[in-house]
Design an enzyme around this catalytic site. Structure first.
Site, PDB file in Angstrom:
ATOM      1  N   LYS A 149     -17.368  28.589  -9.164  1.00 45.78           N
ATOM      2  CA  LYS A 149     -16.016  28.026  -9.163  1.00 45.78           C
ATOM      3  C   LYS A 149     -16.157  26.575  -9.615  1.00 45.78           C
ATOM      4  CE  LYS A 149     -11.581  28.324  -8.244  1.00 45.78           C
ATOM      5  NZ  LYS A 149     -10.647  29.162  -9.024  1.00 45.78           N
ATOM      6  N   ASP A 162     -21.007  38.098  -1.308  1.00 49.21           N
ATOM      7  CA  ASP A 162     -20.564  38.997  -0.228  1.00 49.21           C
ATOM      8  C   ASP A 162     -19.268  39.685  -0.634  1.00 49.21           C
ATOM      9  OD1 ASP A 162     -20.408  40.123   2.406  1.00 49.21           O
ATOM     10  OD2 ASP A 162     -18.881  38.622   2.870  1.00 49.21           O
ATOM     11  N   ASP A 218     -18.679  43.907  -2.132  1.00 46.21           N
ATOM     12  CA  ASP A 218     -17.806  44.920  -1.508  1.00 46.21           C
ATOM     13  C   ASP A 218     -16.792  45.430  -2.533  1.00 46.21           C
ATOM     14  OD1 ASP A 218     -18.998  44.551   1.013  1.00 46.21           O
ATOM     15  OD2 ASP A 218     -17.065  44.733   2.039  1.00 46.21           O
ATOM     16  N   TYR A 224     -22.443  29.958   4.614  1.00 48.44           N
ATOM     17  CA  TYR A 224     -22.915  30.689   5.787  1.00 48.44           C
ATOM     18  C   TYR A 224     -23.813  29.843   6.686  1.00 48.44           C
ATOM     19  CZ  TYR A 224     -21.423  35.422   4.410  1.00 48.44           C
ATOM     20  OH  TYR A 224     -20.708  36.549   4.107  1.00 48.44           O
ATOM     21  N   ASP A 275     -12.752  33.900  -9.480  1.00 49.99           N
ATOM     22  CA  ASP A 275     -11.473  34.628  -9.486  1.00 49.99           C
ATOM     23  C   ASP A 275     -11.384  35.537 -10.710  1.00 49.99           C
ATOM     24  OD1 ASP A 275     -11.387  32.294 -11.023  1.00 49.99           O
ATOM     25  OD2 ASP A 275      -9.360  31.714 -10.417  1.00 49.99           O
TER      26      ASP A 275
HETATM   27  C1  IPM Z   1     -23.095  41.816   4.341  1.00 49.87           C
HETATM   28  C2  IPM Z   1     -22.252  41.647   5.579  1.00 49.87           C
HETATM   29  C3  IPM Z   1     -22.747  40.431   6.352  1.00 49.87           C
HETATM   30  C4  IPM Z   1     -22.582  39.228   5.457  1.00 49.87           C
HETATM   31  C5  IPM Z   1     -22.035  40.208   7.718  1.00 49.87           C
HETATM   32  C6  IPM Z   1     -22.148  41.414   8.617  1.00 49.87           C
HETATM   33  C7  IPM Z   1     -22.525  38.967   8.409  1.00 49.87           C
HETATM   34  O1  IPM Z   1     -20.907  41.553   5.242  1.00 49.87           O
HETATM   35  O2  IPM Z   1     -24.325  41.958   4.469  1.00 49.87           O
HETATM   36  O3  IPM Z   1     -22.547  41.802   3.249  1.00 49.87           O
HETATM   37  O4  IPM Z   1     -21.498  38.638   5.377  1.00 49.87           O
HETATM   38  O5  IPM Z   1     -23.571  38.854   4.810  1.00 49.87           O
HETATM   39 MG    MG Z   2     -20.498  41.951   3.204  1.00 49.77          MG
END
Ligand code: IPM
Ligand code: MG
Length: 369
Positions: free
Chosen positions: A190, A246, A250, A141, A222
Site C-alpha cells: 500500500k 492473511d 483467505d 501482528y 486493494d
Molecule cells: C492464519 C490465521 C492466524 C493469523 C490467526 C488464527 C492468528 O488467520 O494463519 O491465517 O492471522 O495468522
Molecule cells: Mg488467516
C-alpha cells in the site's frame, strides 16, 4: 529414515484433522520404509485448559527438538472473552515468533475436479496456480506498542514495524520461488499510503537486479484483492506483508472452492518448518465428523517435501488425495453435485488406503510447489 514429528492438534476441528496427518504418515512410513516418531502436545485453547498458557514451555521444547511440526488449528468461543495476551491465537503467534518462522507459503492450485464448487466461473477458477508468500513474524501482528491508552482508554494504537533485514529475507525467498516456478513475482503493498510499503517496494526493486529471469510487478493491496477475483490466473508468486497476506490468502482460497483444501508451510532461516492448514478451528462443526481433513493431509505432504527431503513420499500423498477426489468423494464443505459426501473419518481412511499403494491420478494432476 527415522524422523521425529511434533503434532500440535490445537482446538476445534484441529483435533479431528490431526488424526488424518498421523494416518497419512503411518501409511507413508509403511510403504517407503521410514519410521516417524510422533509426539503430541497442546497449543492454543487446549493448552490454556491443560497448562494455563496458550504456548507451554514443554510444547515449545518439543517443537524445537523435532524434525518438523504439524499444527491443526487454534481458537474457539470458549476462550473468546480472555484478554488478548491470553487468547489461543497468542500461542500460534508465539510459536511462529519463537521458531523464527518468517516465511509462510500458501500454494493455491486449481483442483480440476472441484472447479464447480468455486464461486467463480469455471473458466476463471480453472486457470489458477499461484503461491502466496506471506511474511509471518513482523508487521502489525507484532509491532509495539499495541495497546489502549489515554483517559478512559479511548485511544488505541497498533504498530506496523519492519526492519530492512526482515523485508529482505522474505523478498529473497519469494524471488527464489518465482525463479523455480513461472518466473513472475507480484509484490503487494500500500505504497500510496504507508511508509513501510514504500520501503518494501524499494527492497523488491533492489533484489530484482539479482533475479533477471523473474518479471516483477507491484500492486496495491486493494487492487490485488480485486484482481484475485477478476483474473486470478494472472498471478504466479505473490509476496506481501503479514496482515495483507492473511487477508488475501483467505480470499484466494475460495477460488479453489473451499478453504478446507489449502495447506501451508511456515519456514525459518535454519530450515525448521511448521505445517498447518490455512483454515481455522471451525468451532461450529467441531466434533461432528464433518471437517475436511485434506488441507491437513496436504500440509503433511508439504512437510515431507520441504522439511524431510522426501519429495516422492509427499507426492504420493498428493496423488492419493487427487485420486480420491477424482473418484467423486468429497466432504460437506465442497458441495459438489453428483459426488459422494463422506465424513472426516471416511475421507482419512480413503486417502490413507491409497497412499499405501502406487496410485496414478488419472486427471488433473495438481502441482503445489
Ligand atoms: C492464519 C490465521 C492466524 C493469523 C490467526 C488464527 C492468528 O488467520 O494463519 O491465517 O492471522 O495468522
Ligand atoms: Mg488467516
Amino acid at each position: 529414515m527415522k524422523k521425529k514429528i511434533a503434532i500440535l492438534p490445537g482446538d476445534g476441528i484441529g483435533r479431528e484433522i490431526a488424526s488424518g496427518a498421523a494416518s497419512a504418515l503411518e501409511a507413508v512410513g509403511k510403504r517407503f520404509g521410514h519410521e516417524f516418531e510422533i509426539e503430541y502436545a497442546d497449543i492454543g485453547g487446549a493448552a490454556i485448559d491443560s497448562h494455563g498458557t496458550p504456548l507451554p514451555e514443554s510444547t515449545l521444547a518439543l517443537a524445537k527438538e523435532s524434525d518438523a511440526i504439524l499444527l491443526g488449528a487454534v481458537g474457539g468461543p470458549k476462550w473468546d472473552s480472555l484478554p488478548s495476551a491470553q487468547r489461543p491465537e497468542r500461542g500460534l503467534l508465539a510459536i511462529r515468533k519463537e521458531l523464527g518462522l518468517f516465511a509462510n507459503l500458501r500454494p493455491i492450485p486449481s483442483f480440476q475436479t472441484l472447479v464447480q464448487s468455486s464461486p467463480l466461473k469455471p473458466e476463471i477458477a480453472g486457470k489458477v496456480n499461484m503461491l502466496i508468500v506471506r511474511e509471518l513474524t513482523g508487521g502489525l501482528y507484532f509491532g509495539k506498542p499495541s495497546e489502549r491508552r489515554g483517559e478512559n482508554n479511548e485511544v488505541v494504537v497498533d504498530t506496523l514495524q519492519y526492519t530492512r533485514a526482515e523485508i529482505e529475507r522474505i523478498v529473497i525467498k519469494a524471488f527464489e520461488f518465482a525463479k523455480a516456478r513461472d518466473g513472475r513475482l507480484t509484490s503487494v503493498d500500500k505504497a500510496n499510503v504507508l511508509e513501510s510499503s514504500r520501503m518494501w517496494r524499494e527492497i523488491v526493486n533492489e533484489k530484482a537486479a539479482d533475479y533477471p529471469e523473474v518479471t516483477v510487478d507491484h500492486m496495491y493491496v486493494d487492487a490485488a484483492a480485486m484482481k484475485l477475483i477478476s483474473s486470478p490466473g494472472q498471478f504466479d508468486v505473490i509476496v506481501t506483508e503479514n496482515l495483507f497476506g492473511d487477508i488475501l490468502s483467505d480470499e484466494a482460497s475460495m477460488i479453489t472452492g473451499s478453504l478446507g483444501m489449502l495447506p501451508s508451510a511456515s519456514l525459518s532461516e535454519s530450515g525448521l518448518g511448521l505445517y498447518e492448514p490455512v483454515h481455522g478451528s471451525a468451532p461450529d462443526i467441531a466434533g461432528q465428523n464433518k471437517a475436511n481433513p485434506l488441507a491437513m493431509i496436504l500440509s503433511t505432504a508439504l512437510m515431507l517435501k520441504y522439511s524431510l527431503d522426501m519429495r516422492t513420499e509427499g507426492e504420493a500423498i498428493e496423488r492419493a488425495v487427487q485420486s480420491v477426489l477424482n473418484d467423486g468423494y468429497c466432504t460437506p464443505d465442497l458441495q459438489l453435485e453428483g459426488s459422494t459426501v463422506v465424513g472426516t473419518d471416511k475421507m482419512i481412511e480413503l486417502v490413507t488406503s491409497r497412499i499405501a499403494e502406487e496410485t496414478t491420478a488419472s486427471a488433473g494432476e495438481v502441482v503445489y510447489m
